[in-house]
Write a protein that holds these residues in place. Structure first.
Motif, PDB file in Angstrom:
ATOM      1  N   THR A   1       0.828  -1.210   0.000  1.00 14.42           N
ATOM      2  CA  THR A   1       0.000   0.000   0.000  1.00 14.42           C
ATOM      3  C   THR A   1       0.860   1.258   0.000  1.00 14.42           C
ATOM      4  O   THR A   1       0.606   2.212  -0.753  1.00 14.42           O
TER       5      THR A   1
ATOM      6  N   VAL B   1      -5.651  11.679   1.503  1.00 21.71           N
ATOM      7  CA  VAL B   1      -6.225  10.373   1.159  1.00 21.71           C
ATOM      8  C   VAL B   1      -5.201   9.274   1.389  1.00 21.71           C
ATOM      9  O   VAL B   1      -5.494   8.221   1.966  1.00 21.71           O
TER      10      VAL B   1
ATOM     11  N   ALA C   1      -4.927   8.455   4.923  1.00 23.49           N
ATOM     12  CA  ALA C   1      -6.106   7.753   5.419  1.00 23.49           C
ATOM     13  C   ALA C   1      -6.073   6.269   5.086  1.00 23.49           C
ATOM     14  O   ALA C   1      -6.606   5.447   5.843  1.00 23.49           O
ATOM     15  N   VAL C   2      -5.429   5.903   3.970  1.00 24.33           N
ATOM     16  CA  VAL C   2      -5.345   4.477   3.612  1.00 24.33           C
ATOM     17  C   VAL C   2      -4.148   3.801   4.278  1.00 24.33           C
ATOM     18  O   VAL C   2      -3.911   2.610   4.065  1.00 24.33           O
TER      19      VAL C   2
ATOM     20  N   ALA D   1     -11.199   6.207  -3.079  1.00 26.50           N
ATOM     21  CA  ALA D   1     -10.519   6.063  -1.785  1.00 26.50           C
ATOM     22  C   ALA D   1     -10.911   7.197  -0.850  1.00 26.50           C
ATOM     23  O   ALA D   1     -11.109   6.989   0.351  1.00 26.50           O
TER      24      ALA D   1
ATOM     25  N   ARG E   1     -14.364   6.399   0.494  1.00 26.64           N
ATOM     26  CA  ARG E   1     -14.335   5.289   1.452  1.00 26.64           C
ATOM     27  C   ARG E   1     -13.873   5.745   2.828  1.00 26.64           C
ATOM     28  O   ARG E   1     -14.356   5.263   3.842  1.00 26.64           O
ATOM     29  N   HIS E   2     -12.920   6.664   2.850  1.00 26.15           N
ATOM     30  CA  HIS E   2     -12.304   7.070   4.116  1.00 26.15           C
ATOM     31  C   HIS E   2     -12.829   8.414   4.618  1.00 26.15           C
ATOM     32  O   HIS E   2     -12.302   8.937   5.617  1.00 26.15           O
TER      33      HIS E   2
ATOM     34  N   VAL F   1     -12.607  11.442   3.334  1.00 23.53           N
ATOM     35  CA  VAL F   1     -11.668  12.555   3.177  1.00 23.53           C
ATOM     36  C   VAL F   1     -12.209  13.535   2.138  1.00 23.53           C
ATOM     37  O   VAL F   1     -12.459  13.136   0.993  1.00 23.53           O
TER      38      VAL F   1
END
Length: 303
Positions: free
Chosen positions: A185, A230, A233-234, A280, A283-284, A286
């Motif tokens: 990641t 972002v 956040a991942v 993404a 999903r998070h 942001v």
């Protein structure tokens, strides 16, 4: 690490990146099988791959070709554009792979490893890679390497370390600065965090990087900060100030590959880069207003 161990490597998509990798690996003594269509295969069979490079010199390397892979290989490098990935995988059937085969995608974006794992299941080990290079296919089998650098990062949370190290050694021996890094990641988002603002804004405005970082600096900085948020956040924190410093160090005439695709009327990797960034972010939770607007503008323009 550097070793002269000889590998058998398939290259799916011998274009700007894939052609350079294929030629360098073949010149270093590895067996290289380029998976390509009839026209490209005819040229490669007849003339090999010709590379023009200030870093690696001007040379021609002989490679093998096949319409699809029919035998085991140590590694299969996937170097097609994201827009052509699904049909291209027909040239790399699961039946030709073994559980020890490394499938190494050199694709932009962050979502393709999951797609490849879903496609191949347990048949192969997916080992994503990123490459920092400016390399263009001028014609079938003719590659112009324009950047003074060519650097590869290999990763793969599920890939055996010895396999990764073996491929890294072959790439290093061929002349490519190569690292094996933990944390898939982190590796993918490190590139995404740099690529997304660069690709989206140069394409949105049709301007090279030098003009983006002067005429649109505020927007560039805002988009860099959104992308970094972002990424954090991942689980892959990056320094937005470092990305801006890197942009400032590039030659002013630098263009992104997405911008070049737009200029040539080719399909854009907009969903793989901009779309993946927005998915993404959603999903998070942001906020990404600049990215949302730029992607919407590009889509409205027919991209």
């Amino acid at each position: 690490m550097s070793t002269n161990e000889r590998l058998t490597v398939a290259v799916l998509g011998p274009g700007g990146v894939g052609g350079l990798l294929a030629a360098l690996l073949a010149r270093a003594g590895n067996r290289v099988i380029c998976l390509a269509g009839d026209e490209t295969a005819r040229v490669l069979d007849k003339d090999g791959i010709s590379v023009s490079s200030t870093r690696f010199g001007d040379f021609t390397a002989r490679v093998e070709t096949a319409a699809e892979l029919r035998e085991p290989v140590d590694a299969a490098l996937v170097a097609v554009k994201h827009t052509a990935l699904a049909p291209a995988l027909d040239r790399l059937p699961a039946s030709s792979l073994t559980p020890g085969t490394l499938v190494v995608p050199f694709l932009n974006g962050v979502e393709h490893p999951a797609a490849l794992r879903a496609h191949y299941g347990d048949t192969a080990r997916i080992a994503p890679a990123t490459i920092r290079v400016e390399s263009t296919r001028v014609a079938p089998g003719v590659i112009a390497h324009g950047s003074p650098f060519a650097e590869v990062d290999l990763t793969g949370d599920e890939a055996p370390a010895d396999r990764l190290n073996s491929l890294a050694g072959a790439l290093e021996w061929s002349g490519l600065a190569t690292r094996v890094l933990p944390g898939e990641t982190a590796v993918l988002w490190a590139k995404m965090s740099f690529l997304a603002p660069f690709a989206l804004l140069t394409t949105r405005y049709g301007l090279p990087l030098g003009e983006i970082r002067t005429r649109h600096r505020e927007e560039l900085t805002a988009l860099v900060e959104e992308t970094a948020a972002v990424s954090a956040a991942v689980g892959a924190p990056v320094d937005p100030a470092e990305a801006v410093r890197r942009y400032d160090a590039f030659p002013p005439g630098t263009k992104s590959s997405m911008q070049r695709d737009a200029e040539s009327g080719r399909p854009l990797e907009l969903d793989a880069i901009g779309g993946a960034l927005l998915r993404a972010a959603e999903r998070h939770g942001v906020p990404a207003p600049v990215a949302t607007r730029v992607v919407a503008d590009l889509r409205a323009a027919g991209h």
